[in-house]
Design an enzyme around this catalytic site. Structure first.
Site, PDB file in Angstrom:
ATOM      1  N   GLY A 131      23.524 -11.834   8.216  1.00  0.00           N
ATOM      2  CA  GLY A 131      23.718 -11.110   6.878  1.00  0.00           C
ATOM      3  C   GLY A 131      22.888  -9.962   6.951  1.00  0.00           C
ATOM      4  O   GLY A 131      22.171  -9.591   5.792  1.00  0.00           O
ATOM      5  N   ALA A 132      22.888  -9.111   8.144  1.00  0.00           N
ATOM      6  CA  ALA A 132      21.921  -8.033   8.159  1.00  0.00           C
ATOM      7  C   ALA A 132      22.620  -6.577   7.762  1.00  0.00           C
ATOM      8  O   ALA A 132      22.096  -5.390   8.178  1.00  0.00           O
ATOM      9  CB  ALA A 132      21.397  -7.982   9.646  1.00  0.00           C
ATOM     10  N   ARG A 184      22.950  -5.394   4.818  1.00  0.00           N
ATOM     11  CA  ARG A 184      22.562  -4.628   3.760  1.00  0.00           C
ATOM     12  C   ARG A 184      21.389  -5.575   3.186  1.00  0.00           C
ATOM     13  O   ARG A 184      20.977  -6.825   3.798  1.00  0.00           O
ATOM     14  CB  ARG A 184      23.573  -4.618   2.713  1.00  0.00           C
ATOM     15  CG  ARG A 184      23.913  -6.213   2.013  1.00  0.00           C
ATOM     16  CD  ARG A 184      25.211  -5.647   1.189  1.00  0.00           C
ATOM     17  NE  ARG A 184      26.064  -5.095   1.931  1.00  0.00           N
ATOM     18  CZ  ARG A 184      27.307  -5.803   2.588  1.00  0.00           C
ATOM     19  NH1 ARG A 184      27.016  -7.186   2.931  1.00  0.00           N
ATOM     20  NH2 ARG A 184      28.084  -5.191   3.299  1.00  0.00           N
ATOM     21  N   SER A 209      14.453 -19.734  -1.171  1.00  0.00           N
ATOM     22  CA  SER A 209      14.520 -18.947  -2.445  1.00  0.00           C
ATOM     23  C   SER A 209      13.611 -19.468  -3.521  1.00  0.00           C
ATOM     24  O   SER A 209      13.512 -20.930  -3.423  1.00  0.00           O
ATOM     25  CB  SER A 209      15.710 -18.488  -2.875  1.00  0.00           C
ATOM     26  OG  SER A 209      15.974 -18.113  -4.432  1.00  0.00           O
ATOM     27  N   TYR A 219      23.397 -23.126  -5.191  1.00  0.00           N
ATOM     28  CA  TYR A 219      22.447 -22.098  -4.354  1.00  0.00           C
ATOM     29  C   TYR A 219      21.118 -22.746  -4.250  1.00  0.00           C
ATOM     30  O   TYR A 219      20.461 -22.868  -3.239  1.00  0.00           O
ATOM     31  CB  TYR A 219      22.387 -21.059  -4.936  1.00  0.00           C
ATOM     32  CG  TYR A 219      21.554 -20.055  -4.415  1.00  0.00           C
ATOM     33  CD1 TYR A 219      22.227 -19.039  -3.384  1.00  0.00           C
ATOM     34  CD2 TYR A 219      20.319 -19.407  -4.854  1.00  0.00           C
ATOM     35  CE1 TYR A 219      21.362 -18.068  -2.648  1.00  0.00           C
ATOM     36  CE2 TYR A 219      19.710 -18.569  -4.197  1.00  0.00           C
ATOM     37  CZ  TYR A 219      20.105 -17.736  -3.283  1.00  0.00           C
ATOM     38  OH  TYR A 219      19.506 -16.653  -2.626  1.00  0.00           O
ATOM     39  N   ALA A 220      20.403 -23.369  -5.405  1.00  0.00           N
ATOM     40  CA  ALA A 220      19.283 -23.992  -5.413  1.00  0.00           C
ATOM     41  C   ALA A 220      19.436 -25.385  -4.259  1.00  0.00           C
ATOM     42  O   ALA A 220      18.464 -25.581  -3.645  1.00  0.00           O
ATOM     43  CB  ALA A 220      18.972 -24.525  -6.787  1.00  0.00           C
ATOM     44  N   ALA A 278      21.151 -25.418  -1.710  1.00  0.00           N
ATOM     45  CA  ALA A 278      21.117 -25.024  -0.243  1.00  0.00           C
ATOM     46  C   ALA A 278      19.695 -24.388  -0.166  1.00  0.00           C
ATOM     47  O   ALA A 278      19.283 -24.857   1.113  1.00  0.00           O
ATOM     48  CB  ALA A 278      22.235 -23.877  -0.308  1.00  0.00           C
ATOM     49  N   LYS A 279      19.157 -23.963  -0.783  1.00  0.00           N
ATOM     50  CA  LYS A 279      17.818 -23.194  -0.306  1.00  0.00           C
ATOM     51  C   LYS A 279      16.710 -24.493  -0.309  1.00  0.00           C
ATOM     52  O   LYS A 279      15.897 -24.309   0.349  1.00  0.00           O
ATOM     53  CB  LYS A 279      17.561 -22.310  -1.377  1.00  0.00           C
ATOM     54  CG  LYS A 279      18.297 -20.939  -1.595  1.00  0.00           C
ATOM     55  CD  LYS A 279      18.368 -20.216  -0.088  1.00  0.00           C
ATOM     56  CE  LYS A 279      19.077 -18.890  -0.095  1.00  0.00           C
ATOM     57  NZ  LYS A 279      19.129 -18.188   1.152  1.00  0.00           N
TER      58      LYS A 279
END
Length: 252
Positions: free
Chosen positions: A12-13, A15, A141, A153-154, A156-157
């Site tokens: 994911g590099a 940006r 995160s 998202y929570a 996964a993180k």
């Protein structure tokens, strides 16, 4: 092996945090494989590294696809050398409240973040075991602590934190450390998308965010990259299984 001869993979590099991390690791003397879904998207990061005198290649891969991931890691090993540093940064957002979240919203986010980290780590660790040296950094995160509209998202993180601690236990005997970095409010395209989702101008979103942060500013991708640089270094060899919150203040 000197840091100047080490090879890093950053997913994911193209940006944001990933690009800043790739640039920082290159400045540290590592050769960097800049991975993104489309190889062309990674070109600008590679060009910036090369322009500064570093070594880098762009690699296209869907991090949730085993065949593509394994091919990417083998290509990186052939073109740059055996990877010793892996930064699992690739991520996507599919925010929604729980009652409106679709199966696809859930599966896409878990697939990119968790399955992606699993596949890249599995493919890269055999090279690290062979070298008896490795650094794995997973991007978690502050959302791992819970965040409205981000059940996927929570999850996964938070999952990446457990994954990280298990890697530290399993791979530690081979000279490999595994740590997670958990950013708070960082100015990226993803946080801009969050502001748009809730209907707040991004500048105002940043102002409101900064007011809640003890250091009274929002974060920049470089803030995260500096922390990753340390965790990827020789000097961090006795730091493993940790979650470091890069959030301008303490988090639980």
């Amino acid at each position: 092996m000197s840091e100047q001869s080490r090879v890093a993979i950053v997913t994911g590099a193209a940006r944001g945090i990933g690009a800043a991390t790739a640039l920082r690791l290159a400045a540290d003397g590592l050769a960097v494989a800049v991975v993104d879904l489309e190889e062309s998207a990674a070109a600008s990061t590679v060009e910036a590294i090369v322009a500064a005198g570093g070594r880098a290649i762009a690699v296209g891969a869907d991090v949730a696809d085993r065949v593509q991931v394994e091919a990417a890691v083998e290509r990186i090993a052939a073109e740059l050398g055996a990877p010793g540093v892996l930064v699992n940064n690739a991520g996507v957002l599919r925010d929604n409240l729980l009652f409106k979240m679709s199966d696809a919203d859930w599966d896409t986010v878990l697939g990119v973040h968790l399955r992606g980290a699993f596949l890249f780590t599995q493919a890269a660790q055999k090279h690290m075991v062979g070298q008896r040296w490795g650094r794995i950094v997973n991007l978690s995160s502050t959302s791992a602590l819970g965040n409205r509209g981000q059940a996927n998202y929570a999850a996964a993180k938070a999952g990446l934190q457990g994954f990280t601690k298990t890697l530290a236990i399993e791979l530690g005997p081979f000279g490999i450390t595994a740590n997670a970095v958990a950013p708070g409010f960082i100015v990226t395209d993803m946080t801009a998308a969050t502001a748009a989702r809730i209907g707040v101008e991004f500048e105002e979103f940043q102002r409101l965010g900064a007011a809640e942060i003890p250091v009274r500013r929002v974060g920049r991708p470089e803030d995260v990259a500096h922390t990753i640089s340390y965790l990827a270094s020789e000097g961090a060899s006795f730091v493993s299984g940790q979650v470091i919150y890069v959030a301008g203040g303490p988090r639980d």
